[in-house]
Structures are given as C-alpha cells and as structure tokens.
Write a protein that holds these residues in place. Structure first.
Motif, PDB file in Angstrom:
ATOM      1  N   SER A 231       0.842  -1.194   0.000  1.00  0.00           N
ATOM      2  CA  SER A 231       0.000   0.000   0.000  1.00  0.00           C
ATOM      3  C   SER A 231       0.870   1.234   0.000  1.00  0.00           C
ATOM      4  O   SER A 231       2.062   1.184   0.326  1.00  0.00           O
ATOM      5  N   ALA A 232       0.267   2.349  -0.328  1.00  0.00           N
ATOM      6  CA  ALA A 232       0.887   3.640  -0.050  1.00  0.00           C
ATOM      7  C   ALA A 232       0.764   3.938   1.442  1.00  0.00           C
ATOM      8  O   ALA A 232      -0.112   3.411   2.132  1.00  0.00           O
ATOM      9  N   ARG A 233       1.680   4.754   1.947  1.00  0.00           N
ATOM     10  CA  ARG A 233       1.600   5.368   3.276  1.00  0.00           C
ATOM     11  C   ARG A 233       1.668   4.388   4.445  1.00  0.00           C
ATOM     12  O   ARG A 233       1.219   4.691   5.547  1.00  0.00           O
ATOM     13  N   LEU A 234       2.238   3.194   4.228  1.00  0.00           N
ATOM     14  CA  LEU A 234       2.430   2.298   5.375  1.00  0.00           C
ATOM     15  C   LEU A 234       3.281   2.980   6.436  1.00  0.00           C
ATOM     16  O   LEU A 234       3.091   2.752   7.636  1.00  0.00           O
ATOM     17  N   ASP A 235       4.244   3.771   6.017  1.00  0.00           N
ATOM     18  CA  ASP A 235       4.997   4.652   6.906  1.00  0.00           C
ATOM     19  C   ASP A 235       4.265   5.997   6.936  1.00  0.00           C
ATOM     20  O   ASP A 235       4.370   6.764   5.998  1.00  0.00           O
ATOM     21  N   ASN A 236       3.430   6.334   7.955  1.00  0.00           N
ATOM     22  CA  ASN A 236       3.400   5.579   9.182  1.00  0.00           C
ATOM     23  C   ASN A 236       1.956   5.258   9.573  1.00  0.00           C
ATOM     24  O   ASN A 236       1.619   5.118  10.736  1.00  0.00           O
ATOM     25  N   LEU A 237       1.083   5.130   8.564  1.00  0.00           N
ATOM     26  CA  LEU A 237      -0.314   4.821   8.875  1.00  0.00           C
ATOM     27  C   LEU A 237      -0.478   3.410   9.414  1.00  0.00           C
ATOM     28  O   LEU A 237      -1.461   3.116  10.111  1.00  0.00           O
ATOM     29  N   LEU A 238       0.483   2.531   9.140  1.00  0.00           N
ATOM     30  CA  LEU A 238       0.437   1.203   9.736  1.00  0.00           C
ATOM     31  C   LEU A 238       0.500   1.311  11.256  1.00  0.00           C
ATOM     32  O   LEU A 238      -0.252   0.639  11.974  1.00  0.00           O
ATOM     33  N   ASN A 313       7.706   2.696  11.545  1.00  0.00           N
ATOM     34  CA  ASN A 313       8.173   1.482  10.880  1.00  0.00           C
ATOM     35  C   ASN A 313       9.688   1.383  10.802  1.00  0.00           C
ATOM     36  O   ASN A 313      10.403   2.391  10.809  1.00  0.00           O
ATOM     37  N   ALA A 314      10.168   0.131  10.698  1.00  0.00           N
ATOM     38  CA  ALA A 314      11.598  -0.180  10.655  1.00  0.00           C
ATOM     39  C   ALA A 314      11.956  -0.770   9.296  1.00  0.00           C
ATOM     40  O   ALA A 314      11.098  -1.299   8.583  1.00  0.00           O
ATOM     41  N   HIS A 315      13.245  -0.714   8.959  1.00  0.00           N
ATOM     42  CA  HIS A 315      13.723  -1.247   7.682  1.00  0.00           C
ATOM     43  C   HIS A 315      13.895  -2.762   7.787  1.00  0.00           C
ATOM     44  O   HIS A 315      14.745  -3.253   8.530  1.00  0.00           O
ATOM     45  N   ALA A 316      13.087  -3.503   7.035  1.00  0.00           N
ATOM     46  CA  ALA A 316      13.215  -4.958   7.008  1.00  0.00           C
ATOM     47  C   ALA A 316      14.427  -5.365   6.172  1.00  0.00           C
ATOM     48  O   ALA A 316      14.822  -4.658   5.233  1.00  0.00           O
ATOM     49  N   LEU A 317      15.002  -6.506   6.507  1.00  0.00           N
ATOM     50  CA  LEU A 317      16.090  -7.064   5.717  1.00  0.00           C
ATOM     51  C   LEU A 317      15.608  -7.291   4.286  1.00  0.00           C
ATOM     52  O   LEU A 317      14.624  -7.995   4.056  1.00  0.00           O
ATOM     53  N   HIS A 318      16.294  -6.678   3.327  1.00  0.00           N
ATOM     54  CA  HIS A 318      15.885  -6.737   1.924  1.00  0.00           C
ATOM     55  C   HIS A 318      16.606  -7.898   1.248  1.00  0.00           C
ATOM     56  O   HIS A 318      17.830  -7.962   1.263  1.00  0.00           O
ATOM     57  N   PRO A 319      15.874  -8.842   0.635  1.00  0.00           N
ATOM     58  CA  PRO A 319      16.539 -10.013   0.051  1.00  0.00           C
ATOM     59  C   PRO A 319      17.486  -9.686  -1.088  1.00  0.00           C
ATOM     60  O   PRO A 319      18.388 -10.464  -1.381  1.00  0.00           O
ATOM     61  N   ASN A 320      17.295  -8.541  -1.749  1.00  0.00           N
ATOM     62  CA  ASN A 320      18.203  -8.151  -2.840  1.00  0.00           C
ATOM     63  C   ASN A 320      19.368  -7.289  -2.371  1.00  0.00           C
ATOM     64  O   ASN A 320      20.315  -7.065  -3.134  1.00  0.00           O
ATOM     65  N   TYR A 321      19.299  -6.783  -1.146  1.00  0.00           N
ATOM     66  CA  TYR A 321      20.346  -5.908  -0.626  1.00  0.00           C
ATOM     67  C   TYR A 321      20.691  -6.271   0.819  1.00  0.00           C
ATOM     68  O   TYR A 321      20.662  -5.427   1.720  1.00  0.00           O
ATOM     69  N   PRO A 322      21.061  -7.530   1.096  1.00  0.00           N
ATOM     70  CA  PRO A 322      21.350  -7.920   2.484  1.00  0.00           C
ATOM     71  C   PRO A 322      22.526  -7.166   3.080  1.00  0.00           C
ATOM     72  O   PRO A 322      22.613  -7.003   4.303  1.00  0.00           O
ATOM     73  N   GLN A 402       9.396  -3.147   7.224  1.00  0.00           N
ATOM     74  CA  GLN A 402       8.819  -2.938   5.895  1.00  0.00           C
ATOM     75  C   GLN A 402       9.919  -2.756   4.863  1.00  0.00           C
ATOM     76  O   GLN A 402      11.054  -2.430   5.186  1.00  0.00           O
ATOM     77  N   TRP A 403       9.550  -2.962   3.615  1.00  0.00           N
ATOM     78  CA  TRP A 403      10.425  -2.668   2.486  1.00  0.00           C
ATOM     79  C   TRP A 403       9.955  -1.384   1.802  1.00  0.00           C
ATOM     80  O   TRP A 403       8.817  -0.958   1.929  1.00  0.00           O
ATOM     81  N   ALA A 404      10.881  -0.776   1.040  1.00  0.00           N
ATOM     82  CA  ALA A 404      10.565   0.365   0.160  1.00  0.00           C
ATOM     83  C   ALA A 404      10.040   1.567   0.923  1.00  0.00           C
ATOM     84  O   ALA A 404       9.143   2.265   0.454  1.00  0.00           O
ATOM     85  N   MET A 405      10.612   1.834   2.110  1.00  0.00           N
ATOM     86  CA  MET A 405      10.156   2.977   2.888  1.00  0.00           C
ATOM     87  C   MET A 405      10.283   4.263   2.075  1.00  0.00           C
ATOM     88  O   MET A 405      11.297   4.505   1.448  1.00  0.00           O
ATOM     89  N   HIS A 406       9.227   5.068   2.092  1.00  0.00           N
ATOM     90  CA  HIS A 406       9.119   6.353   1.405  1.00  0.00           C
ATOM     91  C   HIS A 406       8.892   6.205  -0.095  1.00  0.00           C
ATOM     92  O   HIS A 406       8.975   7.185  -0.838  1.00  0.00           O
ATOM     93  N   SER A 407       8.579   5.000  -0.559  1.00  0.00           N
ATOM     94  CA  SER A 407       8.125   4.824  -1.935  1.00  0.00           C
ATOM     95  C   SER A 407       6.647   5.171  -2.023  1.00  0.00           C
ATOM     96  O   SER A 407       5.945   5.278  -1.010  1.00  0.00           O
TER      97      SER A 407
END
Length: 434
Positions: A231-238, A313-322, A402-407
């Motif tokens: 979704s949009a706006r998970l940071d920080n509506l989640l 929200n926090a930065h989740a471990l990204h499988p393409n950028y560990p 979460q992934w893609a924070m601020h996307s």
C-alpha cells in the motif's frame, strides 16, 4: 482480540480511506467515536471524568485520544505515531500550461523516493478552506477518489541511460499531466467541481488549499500465501492503525493515551508536530483537572509514572540488498515488532524501556526483533527522541518491518500488525501493573 485476517481487512480499508494526513485523522476519530471517545475542543473548557474516553485534534492532522481510569490517575501508558507520509503536494498556484496540456506544479513533501511516482494513476486529496455565501469560513476535506493525473516517463528510446543511477528534477521533470487543452480553467474551477461532486453545496470562493497527489491503487494482501500487505503510506499509517486498534481494546480501568502527530517527515517543527506544544498542552490540562493531582509536583509525578512506545516502521532485511544491514540486526518481515536502537539518540530506546516492552511482548506471546543500523550508515529518527526531550518521559522506539520505505507503494508483513496490536495491549497492562 480480532483475528489476523480481520486485522488485515480492517487495515486495507483504513489505508484506502486515508490518502492524506487530514483523512487519516478523520478516519481515526470516526473509529474512536464508535468506541465511545468523546470529542473535545482546545478552545473550550474541559470537564473530564474518571473512566471517561476523550479525543482532541489540532489542525485536523494531529490527534490525541486518552482514556482515564476510574481510580486516581497516576500516569499514562502512551503510544506515539505520525499521520503524514512523503508525497507530492500542489504549489499555491500550481497550474502550468505546456503545449496543449494543463499540468500541476508540485513540491516534494518529505524524503520521497521519486522514481516510483512515474506512470502511476494519481488522485488528488487534501483540505481546502472556502467561504460560504453567508460569509462563514469552513475547512473541507476533498478527494477525487479516482485517478485524474499521471507523470509520464520518457521513453527508453529517447533516454538510453534511463536504467542507470540517476536523479530527477522535481521542478522540470515531475509535473503531472492533468488536462488536455485546459487553457482558461483555474484551480478554483477544479476545486469547485470537486466540491459539487461531493455535495458540498454553495461556495462563494476558495480561500486556500493543501492538496496532495496520491496513488489510487488500493491496498492489498499479496504474495503466494497472502503474507504481505502492499500500500501507499504504510509509513506511518500502519502504526496509526495498530495504535488505534489497541486503544479501542484497552481495559476500562487503564490510563492509556495515543498521540498521532503531523509533520514528522519534515522534522516535526510545527504546532501539530512533536516539537509543538500539543501533547504537553493536553497533559497539562489533564493534570490540572479534577482527575489529576495538579501543580508542578503532580505534573512531574504523572510524567515519570508514564511510559511511551513510539511506533514508526523499521527497515526490514531486503533479500536483494542484504549488505545494507548489520549482520546481527536484520529484522524479518512477519517476525514481529522491532526494537530500534541508536547510540546517538536518533531513537530514544534504552535498556530500561527495552525491558518493559520485552516484558509486554512475552506476556502477549509476540516475537520481538532488534534493529541497529550499520556503523558506516546513518539512520532516520522519529517522534520518540523529540517527545522524550520535551517531556522527560521514558520512551522506547519500535516499529514493524517494511520494504521500500518512502516509496509511493510500500510493503510490510500481513501478520505483523496483529503482533503489534497484541504487544501494545499487553504494554498497557505492563505499565499499569508496575
């Protein structure tokens, strides 16, 4: 406690109903009203009663809701979050005529990832102030609820370097296309048309606007087994969603409070931001009411008997950028709430506040994780350190990974919201039982 699937369904509806901070605040107050929270006005005298549930807003974008215990008030279990998200906002005079197209001049609000904004179906929402024919001035929320604009990419044939690292010029390359052959139309005309569609009645003139573009694609659970929410706006509506749900589930004998500030993404320096007086003003009025001890002595005791969980929200471990994470601190999607730690006080967490939150997670049988940024990278911050500094209250910073924070479209775990709600409800009990 509602099931995880019900939480996911409610979350998606909340996100879709909240394209801006104004709409998010309105959605939260509607839900709290249904849970028995009574609206207060900062401009009026307050009469607070033991056992009462109350809420108050500032600037229509910040909210404080609190429940008073039947017993004498000692301190609050507090939750903090923020209602704003990075986006593109219209300028004061946004209409641009280019060839045979009417476009919109924008400002970038917050630290937005710009590339994902291209080729999206964009709606328009926000707040306008109007004067009615009877000369009253009124603020109205508007929302097109459909895509009305797009920022088209330049074809790869005309820019062979497009897939290499590049920057975007928000002034010259990101003006959304709105209308073909739109000459002669004004923003006032467009807003009036929107207001007519919404059934807002007669408008003499538009006096001001705060309007944002947003992605109209609905929130959804995705992944083969539906293990993700996008979704949009998970940071920080989640966080706002989880905190509101937890507040509604609080036991009637608990003193609990939620503050959802605005303007965190641009530094929190506003009347409705965490650097403003909103939370202090509300707590001061509670302290001076019949349910508080009153005076400076009572104020200090109330603050030091309180405790805040700052949820962002926090930065989740990204499988393409560990490699972007410290090897011992890579939070996993659907691995539960993340305790955020920073030696330079970008987060307010300390060992004392960790201990209480970990206790709450254990009580709720919720897994808990840790995030510390790499020593060679900086990290963001939250309302946590600002609130701790302003009030002297013990604070812990936590968030869901979460992934893609601020996307323009972000991704988080579909099971994590239920974890956080359970943890926050247990946190109320842990603080009240200290």
């Amino acid at each position: 406690m509602v099931s995880a699937s019900r939480v996911q369904d409610h979350l998606c509806r909340f996100l879709d109903a909240s394209p801006t901070a104004w709409h998010a605040t309105s959605t939260m107050t509607d839900q709290l009203s249904q849970a028995g929270y009574q609206a207060l006005d900062e401009r009026s005298a307050w009469t607070l009663s033991p056992g009462g549930r109350y809420m108050v807003t500032r600037n229509d974008t910040a909210l404080i809701a609190f429940q008073l215990p039947e017993k004498p008030l000692e301190g609050f279990s507090m939750m903090g979050a923020h209602t704003d998200s990075p986006c593109l906002r219209l300028k004061a005079n946004p209409l641009i005529q280019s060839d045979d197209w009417l476009q919109l001049g924008i400002e970038v609000y917050g630290g937005a990832l710009l590339a994902p904004w291209f080729d999206r179906d964009l709606g328009l929402a926000g707040r306008v102030h109007v004067r009615r024919p009877d000369q009253t001035i009124e603020g109205i929320l508007i929302n097109t609820r459909k895509p009305i604009a797009v920022i088209p990419s330049l074809a790869i044939h005309m820019d062979r370097e497009a897939n290499k690292n590049r920057t975007f010029n928000a002034q010259t390359q990101m003006s959304p296309v709105l209308w073909q052959v739109g000459e002669g139309r004004t923003l006032d005309d467009l807003i009036r048309e929107l207001l007519r569609v919404q059934g807002e009645g007669d408008i003499e003139c538009v006096l001001g606007h705060e309007l944002c573009l947003y992605d109209t694609q609905p929130a959804a659970c995705i992944g083969w087994d539906g293990e993700l929410v996008a979704s949009a706006r998970l940071d920080n509506l989640l966080s706002c969603f989880c905190a509101t749900q937890a507040l509604c589930e609080a036991s009637p004998d608990q003193a609990v409070l939620l503050v959802a500030n605005d303007h965190e993404e641009v530094g929190s320096g506003s009347a409705s931001g965490a650097e403003g007086s909103f939370l202090r003003d509300v707590l001061s009025r509670i302290n001076e009411s019949a349910v508080g001890e009153g005076g400076s002595e009572g104020w200090v005791r109330m603050i030091q008997r309180s405790f805040m969980v700052s949820c962002d929200n926090a930065h989740a471990l990204h499988p393409n950028y560990p490699e972007k994470h410290d090897g011992n601190h890579g939070p996993k999607i659907n691995g539960g709430p993340v305790i955020k730690v920073n030696a330079n006080q970008r987060y307010a967490t300390n060992s004392q506040t960790q201990a209480l939150f970990r206790t709450a997670c254990a009580m709720a049988e919720v897994p808990v994780q840790e995030f510390v940024t790499r020593a060679d990278m900086g990290c963001g911050s939250t309302i946590g350190p600002i609130t701790a500094t302003a009030l002297g209250i013990p604070v812990i910073d936590v968030g869901l990974p979460q992934w893609a924070m601020h996307s323009i479209r972000e991704t988080a775990g579909a099971h994590d919201p239920e974890y956080l709600i359970r943890a926050l409800v247990a946190f109320f009990a842990a603080v009240n039982d200290r």
